[in-house]
Design a protein around this motif. Structure first.
Motif, PDB file in Angstrom:
ATOM      1  N   ALA A 226       0.876  -1.553  -0.663  1.00  0.00           N
ATOM      2  CA  ALA A 226      -0.148   0.204   0.271  1.00  0.00           C
ATOM      3  C   ALA A 226       0.432   1.231  -0.347  1.00  0.00           C
ATOM      4  CB  ALA A 226      -1.175  -0.031   1.162  1.00  0.00           C
ATOM      5  N   LEU A 227       2.042   1.324   0.868  1.00  0.00           N
ATOM      6  CA  LEU A 227       2.769   1.983   0.314  1.00  0.00           C
ATOM      7  C   LEU A 227       3.285   2.970  -1.261  1.00  0.00           C
ATOM      8  CD1 LEU A 227       5.437   1.833   3.355  1.00  0.00           C
ATOM      9  CD2 LEU A 227       3.132   2.946   3.307  1.00  0.00           C
ATOM     10  N   GLN A 228       2.988   1.625  -1.775  1.00  0.00           N
ATOM     11  CA  GLN A 228       2.935   1.954  -3.536  1.00  0.00           C
ATOM     12  C   GLN A 228       2.328   3.433  -3.681  1.00  0.00           C
ATOM     13  OE1 GLN A 228       3.565  -0.883  -5.957  1.00  0.00           O
ATOM     14  NE2 GLN A 228       4.131  -2.235  -4.828  1.00  0.00           N
ATOM     15  N   LEU A 229       1.544   4.022  -2.922  1.00  0.00           N
ATOM     16  CA  LEU A 229       0.308   5.041  -2.980  1.00  0.00           C
ATOM     17  C   LEU A 229       0.248   5.625  -1.912  1.00  0.00           C
ATOM     18  CD1 LEU A 229      -2.872   2.569  -2.793  1.00  0.00           C
ATOM     19  CD2 LEU A 229      -2.224   3.747  -5.090  1.00  0.00           C
ATOM     20  N   HIS A 230       1.524   5.847  -1.010  1.00  0.00           N
ATOM     21  CA  HIS A 230       1.966   7.206  -0.519  1.00  0.00           C
ATOM     22  C   HIS A 230       3.082   8.361  -1.180  1.00  0.00           C
ATOM     23  CE1 HIS A 230       3.834   9.257   2.665  1.00  0.00           C
ATOM     24  NE2 HIS A 230       2.641   8.248   3.678  1.00  0.00           N
ATOM     25  N   ARG A 231       2.167   9.240  -0.556  1.00  0.00           N
ATOM     26  CA  ARG A 231       3.019  10.467  -2.001  1.00  0.00           C
ATOM     27  C   ARG A 231       4.655  10.201  -1.297  1.00  0.00           C
ATOM     28  NH1 ARG A 231      -0.429  14.622   1.842  1.00  0.00           N
ATOM     29  NH2 ARG A 231      -1.465  13.055   3.509  1.00  0.00           N
ATOM     30  N   ASP A 232       4.581  10.618  -0.107  1.00  0.00           N
ATOM     31  CA  ASP A 232       6.295  10.589  -0.163  1.00  0.00           C
ATOM     32  C   ASP A 232       6.931   9.368   1.082  1.00  0.00           C
ATOM     33  OD1 ASP A 232       8.389  11.603   1.078  1.00  0.00           O
ATOM     34  OD2 ASP A 232       7.692  13.334   1.528  1.00  0.00           O
ATOM     35  N   ALA A 233       6.903   8.136   0.081  1.00  0.00           N
ATOM     36  CA  ALA A 233       7.610   6.958   1.517  1.00  0.00           C
ATOM     37  C   ALA A 233       9.143   6.686   0.735  1.00  0.00           C
ATOM     38  CB  ALA A 233       7.080   5.627   1.358  1.00  0.00           C
ATOM     39  N   ILE A 234       9.475   7.099   2.380  1.00  0.00           N
ATOM     40  CA  ILE A 234      11.002   6.008   1.814  1.00  0.00           C
ATOM     41  C   ILE A 234      11.327   4.475   3.277  1.00  0.00           C
ATOM     42  CG2 ILE A 234      13.172   7.252   2.906  1.00  0.00           C
ATOM     43  CD1 ILE A 234      12.157   9.924   3.184  1.00  0.00           C
ATOM     44  N   VAL A 235      11.845   4.258   2.166  1.00  0.00           N
ATOM     45  CA  VAL A 235      12.236   2.840   2.658  1.00  0.00           C
ATOM     46  C   VAL A 235      13.872   2.663   2.601  1.00  0.00           C
ATOM     47  CG1 VAL A 235      12.279  -0.092   2.161  1.00  0.00           C
ATOM     48  CG2 VAL A 235      10.432   2.045   1.756  1.00  0.00           C
ATOM     49  N   VAL A 236      14.208   2.553   4.062  1.00  0.00           N
ATOM     50  CA  VAL A 236      15.680   2.829   4.146  1.00  0.00           C
ATOM     51  C   VAL A 236      15.712   1.337   4.637  1.00  0.00           C
ATOM     52  CG1 VAL A 236      17.440   3.669   5.654  1.00  0.00           C
ATOM     53  CG2 VAL A 236      15.671   4.639   5.043  1.00  0.00           C
ATOM     54  N   LEU A 237      16.861  -0.039   3.990  1.00  0.00           N
ATOM     55  CA  LEU A 237      17.271  -1.212   4.347  1.00  0.00           C
ATOM     56  C   LEU A 237      18.410  -1.601   4.349  1.00  0.00           C
ATOM     57  CD1 LEU A 237      15.151  -2.547   0.858  1.00  0.00           C
ATOM     58  CD2 LEU A 237      14.837  -2.409   2.833  1.00  0.00           C
ATOM     59  N   ASP A 238      19.483  -2.182   5.034  1.00  0.00           N
ATOM     60  CA  ASP A 238      20.546  -2.977   4.767  1.00  0.00           C
ATOM     61  C   ASP A 238      20.658  -3.987   4.507  1.00  0.00           C
ATOM     62  OD1 ASP A 238      19.164  -4.775   5.641  1.00  0.00           O
ATOM     63  OD2 ASP A 238      20.510  -4.839   7.740  1.00  0.00           O
ATOM     64  N   ARG A 239      21.840  -4.293   3.761  1.00  0.00           N
ATOM     65  CA  ARG A 239      21.934  -4.725   2.381  1.00  0.00           C
ATOM     66  C   ARG A 239      21.439  -6.510   2.223  1.00  0.00           C
ATOM     67  NH1 ARG A 239      24.325  -2.484  -1.032  1.00  0.00           N
ATOM     68  NH2 ARG A 239      25.578  -1.044  -0.745  1.00  0.00           N
ATOM     69  N   ALA A 240      21.084  -7.215   3.724  1.00  0.00           N
ATOM     70  CA  ALA A 240      20.689  -8.156   3.713  1.00  0.00           C
ATOM     71  C   ALA A 240      19.054  -8.062   3.557  1.00  0.00           C
ATOM     72  CB  ALA A 240      20.747  -8.993   4.722  1.00  0.00           C
ATOM     73  N   ALA A 241      18.565  -7.095   3.502  1.00  0.00           N
ATOM     74  CA  ALA A 241      17.233  -6.943   3.831  1.00  0.00           C
ATOM     75  C   ALA A 241      16.800  -6.277   2.105  1.00  0.00           C
ATOM     76  CB  ALA A 241      16.458  -5.495   4.728  1.00  0.00           C
ATOM     77  N   ALA A 242      17.770  -6.049   1.375  1.00  0.00           N
ATOM     78  CA  ALA A 242      17.288  -5.649  -0.093  1.00  0.00           C
ATOM     79  C   ALA A 242      17.971  -6.540  -0.681  1.00  0.00           C
ATOM     80  CB  ALA A 242      18.284  -4.377  -0.020  1.00  0.00           C
ATOM     81  N   SER A 243      18.464  -7.968  -0.218  1.00  0.00           N
ATOM     82  CA  SER A 243      18.950  -8.931  -0.711  1.00  0.00           C
ATOM     83  C   SER A 243      17.888  -9.477  -2.537  1.00  0.00           C
ATOM     84  CB  SER A 243      19.535 -10.046  -0.432  1.00  0.00           C
ATOM     85  OG  SER A 243      18.890 -10.861   0.427  1.00  0.00           O
ATOM     86  N   LYS A 244      16.711  -9.130  -2.074  1.00  0.00           N
ATOM     87  CA  LYS A 244      15.493  -9.876  -3.077  1.00  0.00           C
ATOM     88  C   LYS A 244      15.703  -8.705  -3.595  1.00  0.00           C
ATOM     89  CE  LYS A 244      15.415 -14.700  -1.265  1.00  0.00           C
ATOM     90  NZ  LYS A 244      14.609 -14.927  -0.277  1.00  0.00           N
ATOM     91  N   LEU A 245      15.114  -7.490  -4.185  1.00  0.00           N
ATOM     92  CA  LEU A 245      15.727  -6.405  -4.747  1.00  0.00           C
ATOM     93  C   LEU A 245      15.731  -6.921  -5.951  1.00  0.00           C
ATOM     94  CD1 LEU A 245      15.194  -3.348  -3.291  1.00  0.00           C
ATOM     95  CD2 LEU A 245      14.138  -4.803  -3.240  1.00  0.00           C
ATOM     96  N   GLU A 246      15.134  -6.949  -7.667  1.00  0.00           N
ATOM     97  CA  GLU A 246      15.907  -6.711  -8.900  1.00  0.00           C
ATOM     98  C   GLU A 246      16.299  -6.105  -9.074  1.00  0.00           C
ATOM     99  OE1 GLU A 246      12.835  -7.837 -11.911  1.00  0.00           O
ATOM    100  OE2 GLU A 246      12.335  -9.573 -10.421  1.00  0.00           O
ATOM    101  N   LEU A 247      15.665  -4.786  -8.757  1.00  0.00           N
ATOM    102  CA  LEU A 247      16.193  -3.576  -9.026  1.00  0.00           C
ATOM    103  C   LEU A 247      17.604  -2.553  -8.161  1.00  0.00           C
ATOM    104  CD1 LEU A 247      13.087  -2.122 -11.587  1.00  0.00           C
ATOM    105  CD2 LEU A 247      14.798  -3.723 -12.351  1.00  0.00           C
ATOM    106  N   ALA A 248      17.715  -3.280  -7.644  1.00  0.00           N
ATOM    107  CA  ALA A 248      18.569  -2.769  -6.506  1.00  0.00           C
ATOM    108  C   ALA A 248      19.701  -1.784  -7.040  1.00  0.00           C
ATOM    109  CB  ALA A 248      19.665  -3.706  -5.516  1.00  0.00           C
ATOM    110  N   ASP A 249      20.164  -2.212  -8.194  1.00  0.00           N
ATOM    111  CA  ASP A 249      21.293  -0.786  -8.256  1.00  0.00           C
ATOM    112  C   ASP A 249      20.876   0.157  -9.115  1.00  0.00           C
ATOM    113  OD1 ASP A 249      23.061  -3.311  -8.341  1.00  0.00           O
ATOM    114  OD2 ASP A 249      23.144  -3.815 -10.705  1.00  0.00           O
ATOM    115  N   TYR A 250      19.435   0.038  -9.648  1.00  0.00           N
ATOM    116  CA  TYR A 250      18.513   1.125 -10.102  1.00  0.00           C
ATOM    117  C   TYR A 250      18.550   1.961  -8.601  1.00  0.00           C
ATOM    118  CZ  TYR A 250      15.265   3.690 -12.064  1.00  0.00           C
ATOM    119  OH  TYR A 250      13.863   5.048 -12.343  1.00  0.00           O
ATOM    120  N   TYR A 251      18.537   1.525  -7.755  1.00  0.00           N
ATOM    121  CA  TYR A 251      18.327   2.491  -6.918  1.00  0.00           C
ATOM    122  C   TYR A 251      19.146   3.079  -6.113  1.00  0.00           C
ATOM    123  CZ  TYR A 251      14.136  -0.437  -6.609  1.00  0.00           C
ATOM    124  OH  TYR A 251      12.928  -1.619  -7.107  1.00  0.00           O
ATOM    125  N   GLU A 252      20.509   2.739  -6.275  1.00  0.00           N
ATOM    126  CA  GLU A 252      21.508   3.028  -5.851  1.00  0.00           C
ATOM    127  C   GLU A 252      22.167   4.287  -6.337  1.00  0.00           C
ATOM    128  OE1 GLU A 252      24.539   0.567  -3.047  1.00  0.00           O
ATOM    129  OE2 GLU A 252      23.268  -0.961  -4.124  1.00  0.00           O
TER     130      GLU A 252
END
Ligand code: F6R
Length: 263
Positions: A226-252
Motif C-alpha cells: 500500500a505504500l506504493q500509494l503513499h505520496r512520500d515514502a522512504i524505505v531504508v534497508l541494510d544489504r540483507a533486507a535488500a537482497s531480493k530486490l531486482e532493481l537494487a543497482d537502479y536504486y543506488e
C-alpha cells in the motif's frame, strides 16, 4: 518510493534518525512541533537510540513533539512489560525526552474498542495529522498490525493477529501462548494519510516482504505494498533486507544522482 540501501543495520539507524531529526527541525523552523507516528518491535530500536543520542548531546530539541503509536495488543495490562504502552514509554518517550501527555498509544483495554479506535483517528486529525510515520515491516508484509488482506483504506480498528505474527512476537513473551490474539492498529488508510512514511528493515528474514512491498504488485497479500500509494515514502534497508530486490543497482544509481531541485 525512495529506496535507500545501506551496508549495515547501524547505517539504517543513522540514516533514519537523520531524516526524523531533520523533520523535527524543519517543522520547528515553521514555528510548530512535529507530530510523529512511532512503531514498536526491533526494527526501529537503533533509530530511537540514535535520536536519543542527539537529544542527549543537545543537537535535537524535541520540545512539544507529539507521537502516535501504530498499535497495541488487546486485553494486555498497561503495565505489562510487553504492552506497547510500556514499550513506547521505555524506547521512545523517555529516551527522546517527549512529554508523556503528548504520546498516544491505542487503547486495547477499552470497553468499547470500536469507539476508542474512532477516537484515536480523530485525535490524530485534531493534532494536525502525522508529519512522519516510522514503520517496520513484518515477514508476512504487514505494517502496523495490518495483516494480509487488510483493506487498503482501513482506519484504526481491532484485528486478529496472523499466527505468524504471534509466533514472531513470541520472543518477547514467556511463551507463544501468552501473545495476545487480538490487537488494535492504525489502518492502512490512516498510515497513508501521514505526510511522510519512513520504513526501516534489516536482515534477510525481511527480504521477501521488502521485495514485494517495493517491486511487487499492489496487493492485499502484502499490506506494505500500500505504500506504493503513499505520496512520500522512504524505505531504508541494510544489504540483507535488500537482497531480493531486482532493481537494487537502479536504486543506488538514483541515490547517487539525486536531483538538486525538488520536482
Ligand atoms: C510494530 C508494528 C509491526 C512491526 C513489525 C516488525 O508497532 O506495527 O508492524 O514493525 O512486526 O517487527 P520487528 O521490527 O520486531 O521485526
Amino acid at each position: 518510493m525512495r529506496v535507500v540501501i545501506t551496508d549495515t543495520s547501524a547505517h539504517v539507524a543513522q540514516f533514519a534518525a537523520g531524516i526524523i531529526a531533520d523533520e523535527i527541525a524543519q517543522r520547528r523552523a515553521e514555528g510548530r512541533a512535529a507530530v510523529l507516528g512511532v512503531a514498536t518491535g526491533s526494527s526501529p530500536l537503533g533509530t530511537y537510540a540514535e535520536l536519543a543520542a542527539l537529544v542527549e548531546s543537545g543537537e535535537l530539541d524535541t520540545t512539544g513533539v507529539s507521537a502516535f503509536a501504530l498499535d497495541e495488543y488487546v486485553g494486555i495490562a498497561l503495565d505489562h512489560p510487553e504492552s506497547y504502552h510500556t514499550v513506547i514509554d521505555t524506547t521512545v518517550t523517555k529516551p527522546l525526552a517527549l512529554d508523556p501527555a503528548r504520546v498516544h498509544v491505542p487503547d486495547g483495554l477499552a470497553d468499547d474498542l470500536a469507539a476508542a479506535c474512532e477516537a484515536y483517528d480523530r485525535a490524530i486529525v485534531d493534532a494536525g495529522g502525522i508529519d512522519l510515520q516510522l514503520l517496520g515491516i513484518g515477514a508476512n508484509g504487514h505494517i502496523g498490525f495490518n495483516e494480509p488482506t487488510s483493506s487498503l483504506s482501513s482506519r484504526t480498528r481491532i484485528k486478529t493477529l496472523d499466527p505468524r505474527t504471534r509466533e514472531a512476537n513470541a520472543r518477547f513473551f514467556a511463551s507463544a501462548d501468552e501473545v495476545p490474539v487480538h490487537c488494535v492498529t492504525q489502518g492502512l488508510g490512516t498510515i497513508l494519510d501521514s505526510r511522510r512514511a519512513l520504513l526501516v528493515a534489516q536482515g534477510a528474514g525481511k527480504a521477501d516482504a521488502v521485495a514485494h512491498m517495493i517491486e511487487g504488485p499492489l496487493a492485499a497479500i502484502c499490506p506494505a505494498s500500500a505504500l506504493q500509494l503513499h505520496r512520500d515514502a522512504i524505505v531504508v534497508l541494510d544489504r540483507a533486507a535488500a537482497s531480493k530486490l531486482e532493481l537494487a543497482d537502479y536504486y543506488e544509481y538514483i541515490e547517487a544522482n539525486q536531483p538538486t531541485q525538488a520536482g
